[in-house]
Motif scaffolding. Structure first.
Motif, mmCIF file in Angstrom:
data_model
loop_
_atom_site.group_PDB
_atom_site.id
_atom_site.type_symbol
_atom_site.label_atom_id
_atom_site.label_comp_id
_atom_site.label_asym_id
_atom_site.label_seq_id
_atom_site.Cartn_x
_atom_site.Cartn_y
_atom_site.Cartn_z
ATOM 1 N N ARG A 1 130.540 21.198 18.901
ATOM 2 C CA ARG A 1 131.268 19.952 18.687
ATOM 3 C C ARG A 1 130.985 19.413 17.292
ATOM 4 N N CYS A 2 132.038 19.228 16.493
ATOM 5 C CA CYS A 2 131.875 18.676 15.152
ATOM 6 C C CYS A 2 131.500 17.194 15.256
ATOM 7 N N HIS A 3 130.651 16.729 14.370
ATOM 8 C CA HIS A 3 130.127 15.379 14.473
ATOM 9 C C HIS A 3 131.162 14.308 14.145
ATOM 10 N N TYR A 4 132.290 14.694 13.552
ATOM 11 C CA TYR A 4 133.355 13.724 13.263
ATOM 12 C C TYR A 4 134.425 13.714 14.350
ATOM 13 N N CYS A 5 134.302 14.570 15.352
ATOM 14 C CA CYS A 5 135.359 14.753 16.350
ATOM 15 C C CYS A 5 135.278 13.697 17.449
ATOM 16 N N SER A 6 136.458 13.144 17.809
ATOM 17 C CA SER A 6 136.534 12.183 18.911
ATOM 18 C C SER A 6 137.442 12.667 20.034
ATOM 19 N N PHE A 7 137.925 13.914 19.929
ATOM 20 C CA PHE A 7 138.833 14.456 20.936
ATOM 21 C C PHE A 7 138.050 14.907 22.175
ATOM 22 N N PRO A 8 138.702 14.957 23.347
ATOM 23 C CA PRO A 8 138.046 15.535 24.519
ATOM 24 C C PRO A 8 137.732 17.002 24.240
ATOM 25 N N SER A 9 136.483 17.392 24.344
ATOM 26 C CA SER A 9 136.115 18.772 24.038
ATOM 27 C C SER A 9 134.908 19.175 24.862
ATOM 28 N N HIS A 10 134.893 20.444 25.255
ATOM 29 C CA HIS A 10 133.828 20.968 26.099
ATOM 30 C C HIS A 10 133.321 22.276 25.512
ATOM 31 N N SER A 11 132.126 22.657 25.906
ATOM 32 C CA SER A 11 131.514 23.862 25.363
ATOM 33 C C SER A 11 132.221 25.109 25.882
ATOM 34 N N ALA A 12 132.572 25.991 24.971
ATOM 35 C CA ALA A 12 133.210 27.255 25.355
ATOM 36 C C ALA A 12 132.234 28.167 26.098
ATOM 37 N N LYS A 13 130.951 27.810 26.084
ATOM 38 C CA LYS A 13 129.954 28.616 26.796
ATOM 39 C C LYS A 13 130.035 28.400 28.305
ATOM 40 N N ASP A 14 130.690 27.330 28.730
ATOM 41 C CA ASP A 14 130.866 27.069 30.166
ATOM 42 C C ASP A 14 132.077 27.881 30.642
ATOM 43 N N HIS A 15 131.851 29.170 30.864
ATOM 44 C CA HIS A 15 132.954 30.094 31.160
ATOM 45 C C HIS A 15 133.658 29.757 32.479
#
Length: 385
Positions: free
Chosen positions: A85-99
């Motif tokens: 997750r980029c520190h400037y990001c405010s979008f809904p985002s989840h770790s791609a490691k959670d397969h």
């Protein structure tokens, strides 16, 4: 107010994120370009530089997407997963490691796509944009399933433009690119943001500048004709020289599209929590340098938007070499075309007349989206029947 507090206010009293939309409305009233130019300066107190910019963008769009077919629509598909997750990001985002979550989300997304696209008229489709997040975290097999689900209802060859936002070089493989090419993807985004490795680490990216160069070569070798690269002005600890170096590195590559973002720190971003503020004077200098440099190298501004909390009260501008402008970017900013948006947090816009539209928002919480997808589908169907 400016006499009392003489600070730089480039956009005057204008509010809202879509300045070009206002210009189109005035054009639709039959006003001359000179009258519109004068009104923006005198009535809204917009600077001469910004008036010239917004007028230039409007005229490019006027030639490329107007008149707009009232029945046309574009499709957006959101993949809210990233490698970090980029520190400037405010979008809904989840770790791609959670397969497991990623796979469950994809199956839910495919259900929504099938449930809605079965009710649309394929003859009026315009553009397809697959964004995120980072869609390239999907495996080649998962991307195949996604694109095939759309193809089952709207042949991809009927879209005038298809964009795949790969973004992060560490997620891009030759196998993935060949899947995209097999489905006819004609535009891809590779987003360095900066070419300074120290900054990339500071903002939470997991790649380096050399990775961008290597993947760019791979994209060209695989035959992608239109590449967009995003840059951000105002990142922490970046000097004007750093910005100039980044811009010059990109110009050496000469991608067809270059999008210049001004850093905007919103709620939910890590930088918001730490209290980082971009230096306004420096960011203004960076943005002006980018405009002059890109114009001098054959790039024209073709879409523009502003954001809340944007550094220096400035703007984001998409630049393009002639005949490579993104239709989707122009259409979504001017709000004259319906956008069918799929995925968590996606907002569809259903046009109901020349300047009226209805927003249909999907849940921003991924678990809620998965649990309520049937209701999400039904809500969209009501606007399509």
């Amino acid at each position: 107010l400016q006499a009392l507090n003489p600070q730089h206010v480039p956009w005057g009293i204008l509010t809202g994120v879509r300045p070009v939309k206002l210009v189109h409305e005035l054009m639709d009233q039959g006003l001359s370009l000179s009258t519109i130019h004068h009104s923006l300066e005198e009535d809204l107190c917009i600077s001469e530089e910004k008036v010239s910019l917004v007028m230039a963008v409007a005229q490019v769009e006027r030639d490329l997407i107007f008149p707009i077919d009232p029945l046309s629509y574009s499709v957006y598909v959101g993949i809210p997963f990233c490698p970090s997750r980029c520190h400037y990001c405010s979008f809904p985002s989840h770790s791609a490691k959670d397969h497991d979550l990623l796979e469950t989300y994809l199956e839910t997304l495919l259900k929504e796509i099938r449930g809605v696209l079965s009710h649309v008229h394929r003859d009026h489709c315009d553009s397809l944009y697959i964004g995120g997040g980072t869609p390239s975290v999907l495996s080649p097999e998962q991307v195949t399933r996604l694109l095939q689900a759309i193809e089952d209802y709207i042949p991809l060859s009927t879209f005038k433009e298809i964009t795949f936002e790969a973004g992060r070089p560490e997620t891009i493989t030759q196998e993935l690119l060949r899947v995209l090419k097999a489905f006819g993807i004609d535009r891809i985004c590779l987003n360095p943001q900066t070419f300074k490795d120290d900054t990339l680490r500071l903002v939470g990216r997991t790649h380096c500048a050399e990775d961008i160069l290597n993947v760019y070569t791979l994209l060209r070798d695989e035959g992608f004709a239109i590449i967009n690269m995003d840059l951000i002005a105002g990142l922490p600890q970046e000097s004007f020289e750093d910005w100039s170096n980044t811009l010059n590195q990109v110009l050496l590559l000469r991608p067809e599209n270059i999008t210049v973002h001004t850093l905007a720190i919103k709620s939910g971003a890590e930088f918001k929590k730490t209290g980082y503020v971009s230096p306004e004077a420096l960011v203004t200098e960076m943005i002006e340098f980018a405009r002059e440099t890109l114009n001098a190298n054959g790039y024209i501004p073709y879409y523009l938007y502003r954001q809340k909390y944007i550094a220096g009260n400035l703007e984001n501008v998409g630049y393009a070499l002639k005949d490579t402008e993104s239709r989707y970017n122009m259409q979504i900013m001017e709000e004259r075309q319906s956008i069918l948006a799929f995925g968590v947090g996606a907002v569809s816009k259903m046009i109901e007349g020349n300047d009226r539209f209805e927003r249909v928002a999907n849940p921003r919480d991924i678990k809620l989206y998965i649990a309520t997808v049937d209701a999400v589908i039904e809500k969209k169907r009501l606007f399509l029947v």
